[in-house]
Design a protein around this motif. Structure first.
Motif, PDB file in Angstrom:
ATOM      1  N   PRO A 175       0.798  -1.231   0.000  1.00 39.61           N
ATOM      2  CA  PRO A 175       0.000   0.000   0.000  1.00 39.61           C
ATOM      3  C   PRO A 175       0.827   1.276   0.000  1.00 39.61           C
ATOM      4  N   TRP A 176       1.994   1.233   0.652  1.00 41.77           N
ATOM      5  CA  TRP A 176       2.829   2.439   0.727  1.00 41.77           C
ATOM      6  C   TRP A 176       4.147   2.243  -0.022  1.00 41.77           C
ATOM      7  N   ASP A 177       4.173   1.289  -0.919  1.00 42.17           N
ATOM      8  CA  ASP A 177       5.399   0.965  -1.666  1.00 42.17           C
ATOM      9  C   ASP A 177       5.080   0.915  -3.155  1.00 42.17           C
ATOM     10  N   TRP A 178       5.154   2.087  -3.795  1.00 46.25           N
ATOM     11  CA  TRP A 178       4.841   2.230  -5.213  1.00 46.25           C
ATOM     12  C   TRP A 178       6.080   2.691  -5.969  1.00 46.25           C
ATOM     13  N   THR A 179       6.309   2.140  -7.165  1.00 45.95           N
ATOM     14  CA  THR A 179       7.417   2.550  -8.021  1.00 45.95           C
ATOM     15  C   THR A 179       6.865   3.012  -9.353  1.00 45.95           C
ATOM     16  N   ALA A 180       7.175   4.274  -9.711  1.00 47.84           N
ATOM     17  CA  ALA A 180       6.723   4.811 -11.001  1.00 47.84           C
ATOM     18  C   ALA A 180       7.715   4.418 -12.079  1.00 47.84           C
ATOM     19  N   PHE A 181       7.223   3.853 -13.175  1.00 50.01           N
ATOM     20  CA  PHE A 181       8.103   3.390 -14.242  1.00 50.01           C
ATOM     21  C   PHE A 181       8.811   4.535 -14.973  1.00 50.01           C
ATOM     22  N   ASP A 182       8.285   5.754 -14.862  1.00 53.48           N
ATOM     23  CA  ASP A 182       8.929   6.865 -15.558  1.00 53.48           C
ATOM     24  C   ASP A 182      10.134   7.408 -14.807  1.00 53.48           C
ATOM     25  N   GLY A 183      10.402   6.855 -13.618  1.00 56.80           N
ATOM     26  CA  GLY A 183      11.571   7.274 -12.855  1.00 56.80           C
ATOM     27  C   GLY A 183      11.413   8.590 -12.139  1.00 56.80           C
ATOM     28  N   ALA A 184      10.292   9.259 -12.320  1.00 55.60           N
ATOM     29  CA  ALA A 184      10.059  10.539 -11.645  1.00 55.60           C
ATOM     30  C   ALA A 184       9.664  10.293 -10.184  1.00 55.60           C
ATOM     31  N   PRO A 185       9.806  11.293  -9.321  1.00 58.21           N
ATOM     32  CA  PRO A 185       9.392  11.128  -7.920  1.00 58.21           C
ATOM     33  C   PRO A 185       7.928  10.692  -7.825  1.00 58.21           C
ATOM     34  N   THR A 186       7.633   9.896  -6.808  1.00 51.07           N
ATOM     35  CA  THR A 186       6.269   9.368  -6.672  1.00 51.07           C
ATOM     36  C   THR A 186       5.269  10.447  -6.322  1.00 51.07           C
ATOM     37  N   GLY A 187       5.736  11.530  -5.685  1.00 52.37           N
ATOM     38  CA  GLY A 187       4.826  12.614  -5.332  1.00 52.37           C
ATOM     39  C   GLY A 187       3.719  12.140  -4.420  1.00 52.37           C
ATOM     40  N   ALA A 188       2.489  12.474  -4.788  1.00 51.87           N
ATOM     41  CA  ALA A 188       1.335  12.105  -3.970  1.00 51.87           C
ATOM     42  C   ALA A 188       0.854  10.694  -4.250  1.00 51.87           C
ATOM     43  N   GLY A 189       1.576   9.949  -5.104  1.00 49.26           N
ATOM     44  CA  GLY A 189       1.190   8.584  -5.397  1.00 49.26           C
ATOM     45  C   GLY A 189       0.316   8.504  -6.628  1.00 49.26           C
ATOM     46  N   PRO A 190      -0.149   7.304  -6.974  1.00 54.58           N
ATOM     47  CA  PRO A 190      -0.956   7.121  -8.189  1.00 54.58           C
ATOM     48  C   PRO A 190      -2.296   7.840  -8.085  1.00 54.58           C
ATOM     49  N   GLU A 191      -2.749   8.351  -9.208  1.00 55.07           N
ATOM     50  CA  GLU A 191      -4.033   9.043  -9.257  1.00 55.07           C
ATOM     51  C   GLU A 191      -5.127   8.069  -9.679  1.00 55.07           C
ATOM     52  N   TRP A 192      -6.152   7.954  -8.867  1.00 50.49           N
ATOM     53  CA  TRP A 192      -7.260   7.053  -9.146  1.00 50.49           C
ATOM     54  C   TRP A 192      -8.166   7.632 -10.218  1.00 50.49           C
ATOM     55  N   PRO A 193      -8.919   6.808 -10.961  1.00 49.13           N
ATOM     56  CA  PRO A 193      -8.967   5.340 -10.892  1.00 49.13           C
ATOM     57  C   PRO A 193      -7.736   4.697 -11.525  1.00 49.13           C
ATOM     58  N   LEU A 194      -7.512   3.416 -11.169  1.00 48.65           N
ATOM     59  CA  LEU A 194      -6.377   2.658 -11.675  1.00 48.65           C
ATOM     60  C   LEU A 194      -6.846   1.588 -12.646  1.00 48.65           C
ATOM     61  N   VAL A 195      -5.963   1.256 -13.584  1.00 46.16           N
ATOM     62  CA  VAL A 195      -6.222   0.177 -14.539  1.00 46.16           C
ATOM     63  C   VAL A 195      -5.155  -0.893 -14.330  1.00 46.16           C
ATOM     64  N   LEU A 196      -5.575  -2.107 -14.028  1.00 50.50           N
ATOM     65  CA  LEU A 196      -4.639  -3.211 -13.830  1.00 50.50           C
ATOM     66  C   LEU A 196      -4.098  -3.654 -15.182  1.00 50.50           C
ATOM     67  N   LEU A 197      -2.751  -3.660 -15.312  1.00 50.43           N
ATOM     68  CA  LEU A 197      -2.113  -4.040 -16.575  1.00 50.43           C
ATOM     69  C   LEU A 197      -1.642  -5.486 -16.564  1.00 50.43           C
ATOM     70  N   THR A 198      -0.890  -5.872 -15.543  1.00 56.35           N
ATOM     71  CA  THR A 198      -0.382  -7.244 -15.445  1.00 56.35           C
ATOM     72  C   THR A 198      -0.467  -7.723 -14.014  1.00 56.35           C
ATOM     73  N   ARG A 199      -0.540  -9.038 -13.856  1.00 58.50           N
ATOM     74  CA  ARG A 199      -0.497  -9.688 -12.536  1.00 58.50           C
ATOM     75  C   ARG A 199       0.451 -10.863 -12.645  1.00 58.50           C
ATOM     76  N   ALA A 200       1.459 -10.874 -11.761  1.00 61.64           N
ATOM     77  CA  ALA A 200       2.491 -11.913 -11.801  1.00 61.64           C
ATOM     78  C   ALA A 200       3.189 -11.941 -13.164  1.00 61.64           C
ATOM     79  N   GLY A 201       3.319 -10.760 -13.771  1.00 57.29           N
ATOM     80  CA  GLY A 201       4.029 -10.663 -15.035  1.00 57.29           C
ATOM     81  C   GLY A 201       3.231 -11.105 -16.247  1.00 57.29           C
TER      82      GLY A 201
END
Length: 250
Positions: A175-201
């Motif tokens: 919940p408090w461990d997010w990594t942005a793929f663009d390498g930019a600072p996480t800031g306030a975290g992901p903006e909702w709503p979210l779209v699930l892209l992959t699970r277990a790769g």
């Protein structure tokens, strides 16, 4: 966040309060005579408040005595248990094979928790407490009961990859461990709503994608953080290691 409790049970005091601990004959475990590495004598030291500054491991302790520890001496009979206590989970670890601890049953699961009002900052990562707090081993014979009060991002699993409404892609590792793929600072975290892209790769199922979309259709990451903090009175940051507050002796 959980409410945890354990019925009060009679025990014998083996040693009065020494160095902020009270030693009792443990009623729920059996000595593991097949253990090659750990030789436990059946006694557990409970963290109790003594004089002066309260040590972090004492603050983390869940078990309480009746009567209070300052009234107990070696040979006394008292009751120990856990009154309903609010805690938040800081770490979960599964053990295959089970841990060799010196007692039976050997733990297959470790859940580390901190009581309401305590944050990982009181349990430094470089200390013997390692940031996580008090260890519970569900299924080890102690008759704990648990009530789930809140589980942020229950619809996500560690390793999930999502896209947020701002067009950023993220990896979720807690919940408090997010990594942005663009390498930019996480800031306030992901903006909702979210779209699930992959699970277990792998590409996610329709049902999993719908669960994530529904779970983030309203609210926000920051609102989730604030709600969690209001319940736990703690910081939503934690360590990754394991520690113990109730320590077997011998």
């Amino acid at each position: 966040m959980l409410s945890v409790a354990c019925p009060f049970t009679p025990v014998r005091v083996e040693q009065g309060v020494t160095w902020d601990h009270l030693s009792v004959r443990w009623p729920w475990w059996r000595i593991d005579t097949d253990s090659d590495f750990v030789h436990w004598n059946g006694i557990v030291a409970l963290g109790v408040a003594g004089g002066g500054r309260v040590a972090p491991e004492v603050e983390a302790e869940l078990f309480r005595t009746d009567p209070p520890p300052e009234h107990l001496r070696a040979g006394d009979i008292c009751r120990i248990g856990v009154p309903p206590t609010l805690v938040h989970v800081t770490a979960v670890e599964r053990h295959d094979p089970p841990l060799e601890t010196g007692w039976l049953p050997r733990p297959r699961l470790t859940v580390s928790v901190l009581r309401r009002g305590l944050s990982y900052r009181e349990f430094p990562d470089e200390s013997h407490l390692d940031g996580t707090g008090y260890e519970i081993h569900p299924g080890d014979g102690i008759p704990f009961t648990f009530e789930l009060l809140m589980r942020p991002y229950s619809f996500l699993r560690a390793g999930d990859e999502v896209a947020d409404s701002a067009g950023r892609a993220w990896r979720f590792d807690g919940p408090w461990d997010w990594t942005a793929f663009d390498g930019a600072p996480t800031g306030a975290g992901p903006e909702w709503p979210l779209v699930l892209l992959t699970r277990a790769g792998a590409p996610c199922s329709v049902a999993d994608a719908e669960a994530v979309a529904t779970g983030t259709a309203t609210g926000s990451h920051q609102k989730t953080v604030r709600h969690w903090m209001s319940l736990t009175e703690a910081s939503p940051l934690g360590g990754t290691s394991r520690s113990a507050a109730a320590k077997p002796k011998g």
